[in-house]
Structures are given as structure tokens and as C-alpha cells.
Design a protein around this motif. Structure first.
Motif, PDB file in Angstrom:
ATOM      1  N   ASP A  98      10.774   0.658   1.173  1.00 45.00           N
ATOM      2  CA  ASP A  98      10.281   0.225   2.536  1.00 45.00           C
ATOM      3  C   ASP A  98       8.996   1.056   2.917  1.00 45.00           C
ATOM      4  OD1 ASP A  98      12.262  -1.853   3.314  1.00 45.00           O
ATOM      5  OD2 ASP A  98      13.550  -0.353   3.489  1.00 45.00           O
ATOM      6  N   ASP A  99       8.667   2.069   2.289  1.00 42.01           N
ATOM      7  CA  ASP A  99       7.521   2.796   2.694  1.00 42.01           C
ATOM      8  C   ASP A  99       6.283   1.847   2.048  1.00 42.01           C
ATOM      9  OD1 ASP A  99       5.350   4.370   3.120  1.00 42.01           O
ATOM     10  OD2 ASP A  99       6.267   6.239   2.278  1.00 42.01           O
ATOM     11  N   VAL A 100       5.988   0.968   2.754  1.00 42.10           N
ATOM     12  CA  VAL A 100       5.005  -0.126   2.452  1.00 42.10           C
ATOM     13  C   VAL A 100       3.742   0.301   2.042  1.00 42.10           C
ATOM     14  CG1 VAL A 100       3.770  -2.171   2.926  1.00 42.10           C
ATOM     15  CG2 VAL A 100       6.254  -2.120   3.425  1.00 42.10           C
ATOM     16  N   GLU A 101       3.128   1.122   2.932  1.00 41.69           N
ATOM     17  CA  GLU A 101       1.754   1.821   2.693  1.00 41.69           C
ATOM     18  C   GLU A 101       1.720   2.707   1.416  1.00 41.69           C
ATOM     19  OE1 GLU A 101      -0.891   0.702   4.386  1.00 41.69           O
ATOM     20  OE2 GLU A 101       0.534  -0.692   5.345  1.00 41.69           O
ATOM     21  N   ALA A 102       2.450   3.356   1.313  1.00 39.65           N
ATOM     22  CA  ALA A 102       2.614   4.329   0.282  1.00 39.65           C
ATOM     23  C   ALA A 102       2.659   3.737  -1.312  1.00 39.65           C
ATOM     24  CB  ALA A 102       3.686   5.529   0.179  1.00 39.65           C
ATOM     25  N   VAL A 103       3.489   2.588  -1.122  1.00 37.04           N
ATOM     26  CA  VAL A 103       3.487   1.605  -2.531  1.00 37.04           C
ATOM     27  C   VAL A 103       2.324   0.874  -2.530  1.00 37.04           C
ATOM     28  CG1 VAL A 103       4.829  -0.270  -3.448  1.00 37.04           C
ATOM     29  CG2 VAL A 103       6.091   1.202  -2.349  1.00 37.04           C
ATOM     30  N   ARG A 104       1.811   0.172  -1.605  1.00 33.61           N
ATOM     31  CA  ARG A 104       0.402  -0.303  -1.721  1.00 33.61           C
ATOM     32  C   ARG A 104      -0.738   0.281  -2.018  1.00 33.61           C
ATOM     33  NH1 ARG A 104      -0.059  -4.717   2.999  1.00 33.61           N
ATOM     34  NH2 ARG A 104       2.026  -5.994   2.649  1.00 33.61           N
ATOM     35  N   ARG A 105      -0.612   1.866  -1.915  1.00 31.76           N
ATOM     36  CA  ARG A 105      -1.719   2.661  -2.345  1.00 31.76           C
ATOM     37  C   ARG A 105      -1.556   2.730  -3.855  1.00 31.76           C
ATOM     38  NH1 ARG A 105      -0.660   5.455   2.430  1.00 31.76           N
ATOM     39  NH2 ARG A 105       0.657   6.848   1.222  1.00 31.76           N
ATOM     40  N   LEU A 106      -0.647   2.386  -4.760  1.00 30.51           N
ATOM     41  CA  LEU A 106      -0.539   2.246  -6.071  1.00 30.51           C
ATOM     42  C   LEU A 106      -1.077   0.994  -6.584  1.00 30.51           C
ATOM     43  CD1 LEU A 106       3.265   3.483  -6.261  1.00 30.51           C
ATOM     44  CD2 LEU A 106       0.967   4.755  -6.182  1.00 30.51           C
ATOM     45  N   GLY A 107      -1.526   0.025  -5.765  1.00 28.34           N
ATOM     46  CA  GLY A 107      -2.216  -1.080  -6.419  1.00 28.34           C
ATOM     47  C   GLY A 107      -1.108  -2.188  -6.797  1.00 28.34           C
ATOM     48  N   VAL A 108      -0.084  -2.126  -6.138  1.00 30.69           N
ATOM     49  CA  VAL A 108       0.933  -3.128  -6.584  1.00 30.69           C
ATOM     50  C   VAL A 108       1.622  -3.931  -5.449  1.00 30.69           C
ATOM     51  CG1 VAL A 108       1.906  -1.783  -8.551  1.00 30.69           C
ATOM     52  CG2 VAL A 108       2.891  -1.288  -6.365  1.00 30.69           C
TER      53      VAL A 108
END
Length: 235
Positions: free
Chosen positions: A28-38
Motif C-alpha cells: 500500500d506504499d504506492v509512492e514507493a512502489v511507483r518510484r520503481l517504475g512498476v
């Protein structure tokens, strides 16, 4: 459904892989996951909620005299009609239909002949549920604490018994104001769409794939992953 399910599986697989490599345990840490380009799993859930509900509307109204007429004329049938153990005429038979009764969703028996659309839709929902469970197995195997789920059939509907009913993914009927306040918890918003669009960049190198999708398990006609299916003129 195989092609779509397989593509989503690859996106899920890549997201879980990237999270594991980065040491991110909270899906649910959306911003952290999105920084991975996925594509983060909560956004995939929102997209599933949207497209599942829109797909249900394509079946038409749960109770339909038109569907009954098409069935009687041999122009419409139930899924695997020949395997169903009944008279295939449906005179006097009933089928349960989900309806809003006293503010709650309840099953009500209706003539099976006019419930053909509902019977077909129920089979579709069962097939979708199997696909979602296969996605969850990918997530479980990766050790990520997250589960995808199908929303209730009353959620986000525009056709049939639940048209324009403000229901949560759990099937709870909500006041209109609460639905407006919470809808982007359950459906993709513009920012979600913009983020996904930002990932849609071409990847030309044979054997390489976009950041948000895992390689296929096997290539077309069992070709290797770096097989050059299409020769691109970059001049």
C-alpha cells in the motif's frame, strides 16, 4: 480471457519482483512502489474494479424478456447448454436474481427463462474469480502481503438491477455523498491514469521489456526471449 489474464499476470509478477528487490514490504506504499517504475497493486485493484463492473453491464439487464425470446428462437443459450441437466425449455423453472430489497442486496427467484442474462453473467463471474485466484497465487509466491478481489456485482453499475446504486466493492449501499467522497479509493482517478500512461514507453531492444512487465514464460511458437519477431527500421 487467456490473453488478458496472462498480460496482467506478467504485470503483477514484475511489480512483486521489483518490490522484493527494493525491500518494499508494504504493497500500500504506492509512492514507493511507483518510484520503481512498476504498477502498484492497489492501482491494479482499482483497474480490476472498473473493468469488471463495466463488463457486467455488457450482459444487459438481469431480467430480460428479449433474452427469453432469443433463447426460445435458438439465438441465445446458456454457457455449456448441452451439459445442463434440465429440459432446456425452462417452463416453470426459476433462477435467483440479486435485487435491492429494503436497502439491502438479496436473492429473489425469477423465471429462469427471463433470467438468461443473469445465468450467463454468473458463469462469467465464476470464470473471472478463477483468474483472480491465479493472480493471487503469483502474489503469494512472491511473499507479498496483498490480495486482489472481485468487487460485488452491485458496485459501479449503470445497467440492470443495480443501475446507479451507490454501493461499495463489498456490496454495502452507501449515501450518495459518501460514495462521492470515497469513490477514488475504489476506482482509478486521473492521477492513476496519468501515471500508467507515463510508463507506456517503447522498448525496442530484443530480449528487453518495459519496466512494468515481466518477460513471458515462453515466446510465440516457443521462440527464445530475444527472438526478433519484427525488424524495426530506426532510420
Amino acid at each position: 480471457m487467456f490473453v488478458g489474464e496472462t498480460g496482467v499476470t506478467r504485470a503483477i509478477d514484475r511489480t512483486c519482483q521489483a518490490m522484493r528487490e527494493a525491500g518494499i514490504a508494504d504493497a500500500d506504499d504506492v509512492e514507493a512502489v511507483r518510484r520503481l517504475g512498476v504498477i502498484d497493486l492497489p492501482t491494479m485493484q482499482k483497474k480490476a474494479n472498473l473493468h469488471f463492473s463495466l463488463s457486467l453491464d455488457l450482459f444487459g439487464s438481469e431480467v430480460s424478456t428479449n433474452a427469453a425470446s432469443y433463447y426460445n428462437c435458438g439465438l441465445k443459450g446458456r454457457f455449456q447448454e448441452t451439459r445442463i441437466d434440465d429440459d432446456h425449455v425452462l417452463t416453470g423453472a426459476t433462477y435467483p436474481i440479486g435485487k435491492l430489497v429494503d436497502g439491502k442486496v438479496r436473492l429473489v427467484d425469477e423465471p429462469a427463462l427471463t433470467a438468461i442474462n443473469m445465468r450467463l453473467r454468473d458463469d462469467y463471474v465464476a470464470d473471472c474469480a478463477k483468474g483472480v485466484e491465479r493472480w493471487n497465487k503469483v502474489i503469494d509466491k512472491a511473499g507479498v502481503n496483498f490480495r486482489l478481489a472481485l468487487p460485488h456485482v452491485a458496485f459501479h453499475r449503470a445497467i440492470g438491477e443495480f443501475a446507479n446504486i451507490a454501493a461499495s466493492p463489498a456490496g454495502e449501499v452507501l449515501p450518495a455523498a459518501e460514495w462521492e467522497r470515497r469513490k477514488h479509493q475504489w476506482l482509478p482517478c486521473k492521477q492513476d491514469g496519468d501515471y500508467i500512461a507515463s510508463l507506456m514507453r517503447p522498448c525496442w531492444e530484443p530480449g528487453k521489456f518495459a519496466s512494468w512487465i515481466a518477460p513471458p514464460k515462453v515466446g510465440i511458437d516457443n521462440k527464445p526471449g530475444d527472438f526478433e519477431y519484427v525488424k524495426v527500421n530506426r532510420a
